[in-house]
Design a protein around this motif. Structure first.
Motif, PDB file in Angstrom:
ATOM      1  N   UNK A  81      44.850  46.714  36.386  1.00 32.51           N
ATOM      2  CA  UNK A  81      44.734  47.578  35.788  1.00 32.51           C
ATOM      3  C   UNK A  81      45.035  49.089  35.425  1.00 32.51           C
ATOM      4  N   UNK A  82      44.579  50.008  35.224  1.00 31.10           N
ATOM      5  CA  UNK A  82      45.041  51.482  35.131  1.00 31.10           C
ATOM      6  C   UNK A  82      45.957  52.433  36.328  1.00 31.10           C
ATOM      7  N   UNK A  83      45.378  51.965  37.418  1.00 31.71           N
ATOM      8  CA  UNK A  83      45.740  52.393  38.696  1.00 31.71           C
ATOM      9  C   UNK A  83      46.721  50.778  39.565  1.00 31.71           C
ATOM     10  N   UNK A  84      46.925  49.994  38.856  1.00 31.28           N
ATOM     11  CA  UNK A  84      47.448  48.961  39.354  1.00 31.28           C
ATOM     12  C   UNK A  84      46.685  47.914  40.708  1.00 31.28           C
ATOM     13  N   UNK A  85      45.570  48.087  40.756  1.00 30.38           N
ATOM     14  CA  UNK A  85      44.628  48.201  41.734  1.00 30.38           C
ATOM     15  C   UNK A  85      43.524  47.094  41.324  1.00 30.38           C
ATOM     16  N   UNK A  86      43.229  45.729  41.587  1.00 31.47           N
ATOM     17  CA  UNK A  86      41.785  44.787  41.360  1.00 31.47           C
ATOM     18  C   UNK A  86      41.014  45.860  40.859  1.00 31.47           C
ATOM     19  N   UNK A  87      40.154  45.120  39.574  1.00 29.42           N
ATOM     20  CA  UNK A  87      38.085  45.571  39.946  1.00 29.42           C
ATOM     21  C   UNK A  87      37.654  45.101  40.037  1.00 29.42           C
ATOM     22  N   UNK A  88      36.994  44.894  41.376  1.00 29.09           N
ATOM     23  CA  UNK A  88      36.075  44.197  41.840  1.00 29.09           C
ATOM     24  C   UNK A  88      34.809  45.067  42.073  1.00 29.09           C
ATOM     25  N   UNK A  89      33.849  44.643  41.852  1.00 25.72           N
ATOM     26  CA  UNK A  89      32.026  45.255  41.446  1.00 25.72           C
ATOM     27  C   UNK A  89      31.275  45.173  40.881  1.00 25.72           C
ATOM     28  N   UNK A  90      29.975  46.333  40.358  1.00 28.21           N
ATOM     29  CA  UNK A  90      29.109  46.174  39.139  1.00 28.21           C
ATOM     30  C   UNK A  90      29.827  46.630  38.380  1.00 28.21           C
ATOM     31  N   UNK A  91      29.520  45.593  36.876  1.00 27.82           N
ATOM     32  CA  UNK A  91      29.779  46.251  35.454  1.00 27.82           C
ATOM     33  C   UNK A  91      29.669  47.686  35.239  1.00 27.82           C
ATOM     34  N   UNK A  92      29.590  48.644  35.574  1.00 30.87           N
ATOM     35  CA  UNK A  92      28.847  50.246  35.105  1.00 30.87           C
ATOM     36  C   UNK A  92      27.910  49.649  33.019  1.00 30.87           C
ATOM     37  N   UNK A  93      27.283  50.507  33.329  1.00 31.67           N
ATOM     38  CA  UNK A  93      25.745  50.245  32.594  1.00 31.67           C
ATOM     39  C   UNK A  93      25.993  49.241  32.087  1.00 31.67           C
ATOM     40  N   UNK A  94      25.861  48.050  33.123  1.00 33.27           N
ATOM     41  CA  UNK A  94      25.069  46.458  32.082  1.00 33.27           C
ATOM     42  C   UNK A  94      24.195  46.316  33.332  1.00 33.27           C
ATOM     43  N   UNK A  95      23.059  45.225  33.111  1.00 37.07           N
ATOM     44  CA  UNK A  95      23.027  44.406  33.759  1.00 37.07           C
ATOM     45  C   UNK A  95      23.133  43.052  34.328  1.00 37.07           C
ATOM     46  N   UNK A  96      23.679  42.844  35.743  1.00 39.59           N
ATOM     47  CA  UNK A  96      23.220  41.395  36.183  1.00 39.59           C
ATOM     48  C   UNK A  96      24.479  40.854  35.300  1.00 39.59           C
TER      49      UNK A  96
ATOM     50  N   UNK B 127      29.161  41.205  37.246  1.00 38.69           N
ATOM     51  CA  UNK B 127      29.998  42.072  37.855  1.00 38.69           C
ATOM     52  C   UNK B 127      31.540  41.326  37.354  1.00 38.69           C
ATOM     53  N   UNK B 128      32.299  42.194  37.864  1.00 40.50           N
ATOM     54  CA  UNK B 128      33.989  41.845  37.372  1.00 40.50           C
ATOM     55  C   UNK B 128      34.589  41.647  38.570  1.00 40.50           C
ATOM     56  N   UNK B 129      35.530  41.046  38.276  1.00 40.72           N
ATOM     57  CA  UNK B 129      36.953  40.688  39.483  1.00 40.72           C
ATOM     58  C   UNK B 129      37.616  40.265  38.628  1.00 40.72           C
ATOM     59  N   UNK B 130      38.732  41.463  37.940  1.00 42.26           N
ATOM     60  CA  UNK B 130      40.247  40.608  37.303  1.00 42.26           C
ATOM     61  C   UNK B 130      40.850  42.457  37.835  1.00 42.26           C
ATOM     62  N   UNK B 131      41.933  42.116  37.688  1.00 41.80           N
ATOM     63  CA  UNK B 131      42.730  43.081  37.679  1.00 41.80           C
ATOM     64  C   UNK B 131      43.967  43.024  39.037  1.00 41.80           C
ATOM     65  N   UNK B 132      44.201  41.531  39.090  1.00 43.60           N
ATOM     66  CA  UNK B 132      44.744  41.297  40.404  1.00 43.60           C
ATOM     67  C   UNK B 132      46.137  41.246  40.007  1.00 43.60           C
ATOM     68  N   UNK B 133      46.632  41.509  39.124  1.00 40.73           N
ATOM     69  CA  UNK B 133      47.838  41.687  38.677  1.00 40.73           C
ATOM     70  C   UNK B 133      49.223  40.324  39.036  1.00 40.73           C
TER      71      UNK B 133
END
Length: 138
Positions: free
Chosen positions: A32-47, A49-55
């Protein structure tokens, strides 16, 4: 390029100049842009979830990221706070965020893979089902 890496390697270790290259590979190290994983509900989208960016730590942290994503999908509270990894942080940090609410690097990955992007637009459930099938083919 691979030639650049080879030249840098030879500069560091001259005796490798005549070594036979058995294989060359390249990979996309997602982050990710801040070098942290991205884990959570995808904004502005129903149903979704995103889990990526572990580098480079993705293979180590992947199981925990998967458990957290599974908890979100089932409506449970994840074992740890996901606040530092929330996809919404990109908009809060003043970084560019698309109308879809997805982080810039994920959008870049989809831009590099038009077939995947089109599949996600047309039938995200089929993509998820396919990924489940891949993970169950042990």
């Amino acid at each position: 390029t691979i030639d650049d890496v080879k030249e840098e390697t030879i500069t560091a270790v001259e005796r490798l100049r005549d070594a036979k290259v058995l294989r060359t590979t390249a990979c996309f190290l997602a982050g990710s842009e801040d070098n942290l994983p991205v884990v959570g509900l995808v904004p502005k989208t129903k149903n979704a979830v995103i889990a990526c960016g572990g580098g480079c730590w993705g293979i180590l942290n992947g199981p925990a990221m998967g458990q957290a994503a599974a908890a979100l999908v089932t409506g449970e509270t994840p074992a740890l706070s996901l606040t530092p990894f929330d996809p919404n942080r990109f908009g809060q940090a003043g970084e560019a965020i698309s109308a879809t609410g997805l982080p810039p690097k994920l959008l870049a990955l989809l831009a590099q893979n038009p077939a995947l992007a089109e599949m996600m637009r047309q039938n995200p459930e089929a993509v998820i089902a396919h990924l489940r099938q891949l993970t169950n083919d042990d």
